[in-house]
Design a protein around this motif. Structure first.
Motif, PDB file in Angstrom:
ATOM      1  N   ARG A   1       0.842  -1.212   0.000  1.00  0.00           N
ATOM      2  CA  ARG A   1       0.000   0.000   0.000  1.00  0.00           C
ATOM      3  C   ARG A   1       0.872   1.256   0.000  1.00  0.00           C
ATOM      4  O   ARG A   1       0.597   2.220  -0.707  1.00  0.00           O
TER       5      ARG A   1
ATOM      6  N   ASP B   1       0.798   4.145  -2.701  1.00  0.00           N
ATOM      7  CA  ASP B   1       0.577   5.553  -2.316  1.00  0.00           C
ATOM      8  C   ASP B   1       1.718   6.430  -2.835  1.00  0.00           C
ATOM      9  O   ASP B   1       1.493   7.555  -3.293  1.00  0.00           O
TER      10      ASP B   1
ATOM     11  N   ILE C   1       1.286   6.867  -6.653  1.00  0.00           N
ATOM     12  CA  ILE C   1       0.157   7.751  -6.980  1.00  0.00           C
ATOM     13  C   ILE C   1       0.459   9.183  -6.527  1.00  0.00           C
ATOM     14  O   ILE C   1       0.158  10.149  -7.234  1.00  0.00           O
ATOM     15  N   GLY C   2       1.100   9.301  -5.373  1.00  0.00           N
ATOM     16  CA  GLY C   2       1.459  10.635  -4.884  1.00  0.00           C
ATOM     17  C   GLY C   2       2.398  11.342  -5.839  1.00  0.00           C
ATOM     18  O   GLY C   2       2.316  12.553  -6.031  1.00  0.00           O
TER      19      GLY C   2
ATOM     20  N   ALA D   1       0.325  12.254  -9.023  1.00  0.00           N
ATOM     21  CA  ALA D   1      -0.700  13.283  -8.793  1.00  0.00           C
ATOM     22  C   ALA D   1      -0.148  14.663  -9.154  1.00  0.00           C
ATOM     23  O   ALA D   1       1.048  14.914  -9.041  1.00  0.00           O
ATOM     24  N   ARG D   2      -0.995  15.525  -9.596  1.00  0.00           N
ATOM     25  CA  ARG D   2      -0.642  16.907  -9.959  1.00  0.00           C
ATOM     26  C   ARG D   2       0.317  16.974 -11.136  1.00  0.00           C
ATOM     27  O   ARG D   2       1.092  17.918 -11.267  1.00  0.00           O
TER      28      ARG D   2
ATOM     29  N   TYR E   1      -7.178  -0.290  -5.043  1.00  0.00           N
ATOM     30  CA  TYR E   1      -6.433   0.812  -5.658  1.00  0.00           C
ATOM     31  C   TYR E   1      -6.751   0.965  -7.142  1.00  0.00           C
ATOM     32  O   TYR E   1      -6.787   2.062  -7.663  1.00  0.00           O
TER      33      TYR E   1
ATOM     34  N   PHE F   1      -6.570  -0.314 -13.941  1.00  0.00           N
ATOM     35  CA  PHE F   1      -6.302   1.112 -14.098  1.00  0.00           C
ATOM     36  C   PHE F   1      -6.956   1.885 -12.978  1.00  0.00           C
ATOM     37  O   PHE F   1      -7.763   1.346 -12.217  1.00  0.00           O
ATOM     38  N   ARG F   2      -6.587   3.136 -12.868  1.00  0.00           N
ATOM     39  CA  ARG F   2      -7.357   4.084 -12.071  1.00  0.00           C
ATOM     40  C   ARG F   2      -7.266   5.450 -12.741  1.00  0.00           C
ATOM     41  O   ARG F   2      -6.267   5.777 -13.388  1.00  0.00           O
ATOM     42  N   MET F   3      -8.310   6.224 -12.584  1.00  0.00           N
ATOM     43  CA  MET F   3      -8.252   7.601 -13.035  1.00  0.00           C
ATOM     44  C   MET F   3      -7.509   8.409 -11.978  1.00  0.00           C
ATOM     45  O   MET F   3      -7.592   8.126 -10.786  1.00  0.00           O
ATOM     46  N   MET F   4      -6.785   9.411 -12.429  1.00  0.00           N
ATOM     47  CA  MET F   4      -6.085  10.291 -11.494  1.00  0.00           C
ATOM     48  C   MET F   4      -6.892  11.564 -11.239  1.00  0.00           C
ATOM     49  O   MET F   4      -6.550  12.354 -10.368  1.00  0.00           O
ATOM     50  N   VAL F   5      -7.916  11.753 -12.049  1.00  0.00           N
ATOM     51  CA  VAL F   5      -8.706  12.987 -11.939  1.00  0.00           C
ATOM     52  C   VAL F   5     -10.188  12.630 -11.890  1.00  0.00           C
ATOM     53  O   VAL F   5     -10.576  11.495 -12.181  1.00  0.00           O
TER      54      VAL F   5
ATOM     55  N   TRP G   1       1.337  24.763  -7.512  1.00  0.00           N
ATOM     56  CA  TRP G   1       1.087  25.025  -8.929  1.00  0.00           C
ATOM     57  C   TRP G   1       1.659  26.366  -9.371  1.00  0.00           C
ATOM     58  O   TRP G   1       2.341  26.456 -10.397  1.00  0.00           O
TER      59      TRP G   1
ATOM     60  N   SER H   1     -10.865   2.926  -5.194  1.00  0.00           N
ATOM     61  CA  SER H   1     -10.268   4.133  -5.772  1.00  0.00           C
ATOM     62  C   SER H   1     -11.179   5.337  -5.529  1.00  0.00           C
ATOM     63  O   SER H   1     -12.397   5.255  -5.729  1.00  0.00           O
TER      64      SER H   1
ATOM     65  N   THR I   1     -11.345   8.000  -7.246  1.00  0.00           N
ATOM     66  CA  THR I   1     -11.922   8.537  -8.487  1.00  0.00           C
ATOM     67  C   THR I   1     -13.085   7.670  -8.970  1.00  0.00           C
ATOM     68  O   THR I   1     -14.022   8.170  -9.589  1.00  0.00           O
TER      69      THR I   1
ATOM     70  N   ALA J   1      -7.002  11.883  -4.808  1.00  0.00           N
ATOM     71  CA  ALA J   1      -5.747  11.481  -5.462  1.00  0.00           C
ATOM     72  C   ALA J   1      -4.920  12.722  -5.796  1.00  0.00           C
ATOM     73  O   ALA J   1      -3.699  12.725  -5.657  1.00  0.00           O
TER      74      ALA J   1
ATOM     75  N   ARG K   1      -2.783  13.787  -3.216  1.00  0.00           N
ATOM     76  CA  ARG K   1      -1.853  12.712  -2.847  1.00  0.00           C
ATOM     77  C   ARG K   1      -2.373  11.865  -1.687  1.00  0.00           C
ATOM     78  O   ARG K   1      -1.614  11.327  -0.902  1.00  0.00           O
TER      79      ARG K   1
ATOM     80  N   PRO L   1      -4.552   8.917  -2.120  1.00  0.00           N
ATOM     81  CA  PRO L   1      -5.352   7.984  -2.913  1.00  0.00           C
ATOM     82  C   PRO L   1      -6.330   7.210  -2.032  1.00  0.00           C
ATOM     83  O   PRO L   1      -5.998   6.840  -0.905  1.00  0.00           O
ATOM     84  N   ASN L   2      -7.503   6.974  -2.572  1.00  0.00           N
ATOM     85  CA  ASN L   2      -8.578   6.228  -1.917  1.00  0.00           C
ATOM     86  C   ASN L   2      -9.231   7.002  -0.765  1.00  0.00           C
ATOM     87  O   ASN L   2      -9.962   6.419   0.025  1.00  0.00           O
TER      88      ASN L   2
END
Lengths: 443, 378
Positions: A252, A256, A259-260, A263-264, A283, A306-310, B135, B326, B328, B345, B348, B350-351
């Motif tokens: 995990r 994380d 994904i962290g 992200a962005r 996940y 898969f996963r969406m990030m947005v 950003w 997830s 999302t 996500a 940062r 996730p889940n």
């Protein structure tokens, strides 16, 4: 987590020259010397140079008006790439089908297909049409790397009660790869992992990101890797846990961490085509539908995840009626809001010739076709490409349809007639989602 | 223009784009409610994603909005929110020139970074906090040094350790969005003492009006002691003027004078200025909102416990929930019920999802949708 290596700009050498037979030796010499200067060995540089010569000769014979080409020779982290780019008028486009010959009446067959000949001299070859109406022919030669030695197994690391996530340096990348290739079956890691020097170079160039779980004494407990596929998609490998009974918390933490990091960024989706048993629940989502309802399929369970990030906010997609049922079912399963509009031919006048881009990966024996231009001959053109790719011993032939481009739906009936089936949707991988068709192995 | 010319123009434009912009991706905001409802096929949309105040603007501000004379729309507003700055000065015991009003707090973030950073400089903030500090720094070409949260809170020692001679600004979100953790006055003072005026310390107090803890610091009250302290506040959250886009910063007069040099005047519209001015007087609105948030949080945390979901509920009108799926995907599933939350996500986490706490009906609808989603997932 440590700062990751940002993707580095490729070093490039560029030449502009007229497309004319008199300049073919110049192009060949330029590519040969540039490739060697950028690190390719003599044999590889010769192959790239010959492929370039073949392409320029083809362009020179095909060109009806004088024009210039840009030839860009670049060093990627583990390959040398020659990109030949030229502005192209729509009427010329059909000549860039891999199946095209200079003389359409020539019955000499495959040996006359210059673009195909060029592709045979390279590891990867593709033609794309970039924004601004330029056509880009890319010839890629991989740098040679020795394969990993698996004859001296690394000892099993014990359970780590404490660890931190860290970006792997070259030594840890190699250690990580030794353990992955030792503890996991080949189907659960990419081919690159068999070539540690290549992955080290790719990681240094920012093409791979590898994060490891390191114990207080520097022990290696596990890791995860990812790489970018274009600007919107990240492909994830792992997580890999080097303990007999796994370590769910470490898995995990690695997820994380990945994904962290993603992200962005511009990534909209994270894909894992080779999920390991260590992948923690919750996940990722199943990307592919259960496929045992499709005759001719091997019935293997859905694997890619898969996963969406947005946050998904919905969009219009365009599809031929023949695949609307598949799309409705898949979008329902994936819970993707989509307004599916039907598209296809209603008898309107077409251009006479269609154009397909073929990407050939000879190492993986995978060919991917992408539509560049619609035409009345699209079914015939696809059939010619499939036949050609079959002769080139491509084990997997895919067709990528951009559901954001209504005109691409026109290729659907021809695909289905040839034995392609809609395999999966890659969300947001094109101007909208990509629908991936795959040729049935018994077709 | 020929096709060849168009190609050449495009290549020329590519050469104009700085590398840090090429690497940056534009933020794509959510689609308008009507489009989202059409796409997801739901007949209602409960917005629990942006930490808006469901009570709406305070009555006096509401009256300003309702009676705004249309001809005033043709006249430029005060270019520097003169009356509002005077009001803020009266209210908080500072000078009007210690305030700078912007088109939402997002705009003042950009003002501060532009005022103090140049090529090679960096800012320091947390990895899991409001994204705009990171950003703005990144797309302006400056490094954003991100320090991991510790126990969901800003790590003061970690931030201090990342400072070097090119560090110009430290951003602290207090209370933190999305975790709701906060630094006490003692901890903030200790941090400011350690920085010792060498960097600008921005304390973003976007949610400060929701906090009822006695040890929560009043950033504005510390400016006299710490001239390198810059405080952000907004009218978008407690005062429910998010649609009018108005926020402000306060700091030492000399510091604000520097920041003002980068500020775009006339960016705040007249209606926003007048509504904000009236909103400041309404303490009853704050009390009513706090009561709503308190009750809703109690109800929601009870229900989340009942569903077996881990949650983090600190200060502010929001809480975070960890899901066995997830975030999302959860966002998409909840949208089919007409419930819009924030997937984490992008923060940062996730889940995890972040939920704006609000009116009882919305909270009940959320709990029902969560329960159904979890039931189907099992």
């Amino acid at each position: 987590m440590d700062t990751m290596t940002p993707k580095k700009e490729n070093r490039s050498i560029v030449m502009n020259m007229p497309v004319a037979e008199a300049f073919i030796p110049l192009a060949a010499a330029f590519v040969n010397q540039a490739a060697q200067g950028l690190g390719l060995d003599e044999e590889g540089a010769d192959a790239l140079s010959l492929a370039t010569e073949e392409v320029i000769a083809y362009l020179a014979r095909m060109a009806q008006v004088e024009q210039d080409v840009d030839i860009r020779c670049s060093a990627g982290s583990c390959f040398i790439e020659t990109k030949i780019s030229l502005p192209v008028r729509e009427l010329q486009l059909h000549a860039f089908n891999m199946t095209a010959t200079v003389n359409a009446d020539d019955e000499a067959g495959l040996d006359q297909m210059e673009l195909l000949i060029a592709s045979r001299m390279t590891d990867r070859f593709h033609i794309t049409r970039s924004a601004g109406q330029r056509l880009v022919l890319a010839l890629i030669k991989e740098l040679p790397y020795p394969e990993i030695k698996r004859d001296t197994p690394s000892p099993t690391p014990g359970k780590l009660s404490q660890y931190t996530l860290q970006a792997a340096d070259a030594a840890y990348v190699k250690w990580f790869l030794r353990l992955v290739t030792q503890y996991y079956p080949d189907a659960l890691f990419p081919l690159d992992f068999r070539y540690p020097g290549k992955v080290v170079d790719m990681a240094a160039g920012g093409d791979y990101q590898i994060v490891t779980a390191k114990g207080p004494a520097g022990e290696l407990g596990g890791g995860i890797a990812w790489r970018w596929e274009g600007r919107k998609t990240v492909e994830l490998f792992g997580p890999y846990i080097f303990q007999e009974h796994g370590d769910p918390q470490m898995a995990r933490d690695l997820m994380d961490g990945c994904i962290g990091h993603v992200a962005r960024t511009s990534a909209l989706a994270l894909i894992n085509r080779m999920p390991t048993p260590d992948l923690p629940e919750g996940y990722l989502e199943a990307l592919e539908p259960k496929r045992n309802d499709i005759s001719g399929d091997d019935g293997s369970p859905a694997r890619a995840r898969f996963r969406m990030m947005v946050e998904e906010t919905g969009e219009v997609v365009w599809a031929h009626p023949d695949v609307v049922g598949f799309l409705q079912s898949e979008y329902r399963r994936l819970v993707f809001p989509r307004d599916i509009q039907t598209a296809g031919s209603d008898g309107e006048a077409d251009e006479p010739f269609s154009v397909l881009s073929a990407e050939i990966d000879r190492r993986l024996s995978v060919a991917t076709l992408r539509p560049i231009w619609p035409g009345a001959d699209n079914a015939k053109n696809m059939a010619a490409h499939v036949e050609l790719l079959g002769r080139e011993a491509m084990a997997t032939i895919l067709f990528e349809m951009d559901l954001g481009q209504p005109w691409q739906a026109g290729f659907t009936p021809g695909l289905i007639a040839l034995g392609f089936f809609p395999r999966m949707i890659l969300p947001h991988a094109g101007s909208a989602d990509l629908l991936i068709f795959q040729l049935r192995t018994d077709a | 223009m020929t096709m060849n010319d168009a190609c050449m123009n495009k290549m020329a434009i590519d050469r104009l784009v700085p590398d840090h912009i090429k690497c940056f991706e534009a933020y794509i905001p959510s689609k308008p409610d009507d489009v989202l409802m059409k796409m997801t096929g739901c007949s209602r949309l409960l917005r629990l994603n942006n930490n808006e105040n469901p009570l709406g603007p305070p009555p006096a501000a509401r009256k300003i909005i309702e009676t705004f004379p249309p001809p005033r729309a043709s006249v430029y507003p005060s270019g520097d929110a003169y009356h509002l700055r005077c009001k803020l000065a009266d209210r908080f015991g500072l000078h009007p020139d210690q305030f700078l009003v912007g088109n939402g707090a997002n705009e003042v973030i950009a003002f501060v970074i532009k005022a103090f950073c140049q090529e090679g400089d960096n800012i320091v903030t947390a990895d899991k906090t409001f994204a705009v500090y990171e950003w703005v720094a990144t797309f302006s070409g400056f490094e954003a040094r991100l320090v991991p949260l510790q126990d969901f809170a800003f790590d003061d020692a970690g931030m201090l350790a990342r400072i070097d001679e090119r560090t110009k600004i430290l951003f602290v979100c207090n209370p933190n969005n999305p975790t709701g953790t906060y630094w006490s006055e003692e901890r903030l003072r200790r941090f400011l003492d350690r920085v010792a005026g060498r960097q600008i310390v921005v304390v973003d107090e976007a949610y400060c009006e929701f906090v009822e803890q006695p040890d929560f610091p009043d950033g504005l009250g510390l400016i006299a002691e710490y001239p390198n302290l810059v405080v952000f506040r907004t009218f978008s959250k407690m005062y429910a003027l998010a649609g009018l886009r108005i926020g402000y910063l306060a700091g030492d007069r000399d510091v604000v004078d520097i920041i003002r040099r980068t500020c775009v005047v006339y960016s705040v519209n007249g209606l926003a200025q007048e509504a904000a001015l009236k909103a400041l007087d309404d303490h009853e609105h704050i009390l009513a909102t706090r009561a709503l948030v308190r009750d809703a949080k109690a109800m929601l945390t009870r229900e989340l416990d009942h569903l077996g979901l881990t949650h983090v509920s600190g200060e502010g009108n929001f809480l975070m929930v960890r899901l066995p799926m997830s975030d999302t995907l959860a966002y998409r599933k909840l949208m089919t019920h007409g419930v819009m939350v924030r997937s984490m996500a992008g923060f940062r986490f996730p889940n995890w999802i972040r939920i704006t706490v609000g009116l009882p009906d919305a909270m009940h609808a959320l709990v029902e949708a969560l329960a159904e989603m979890l039931h189907h997932d099992r």
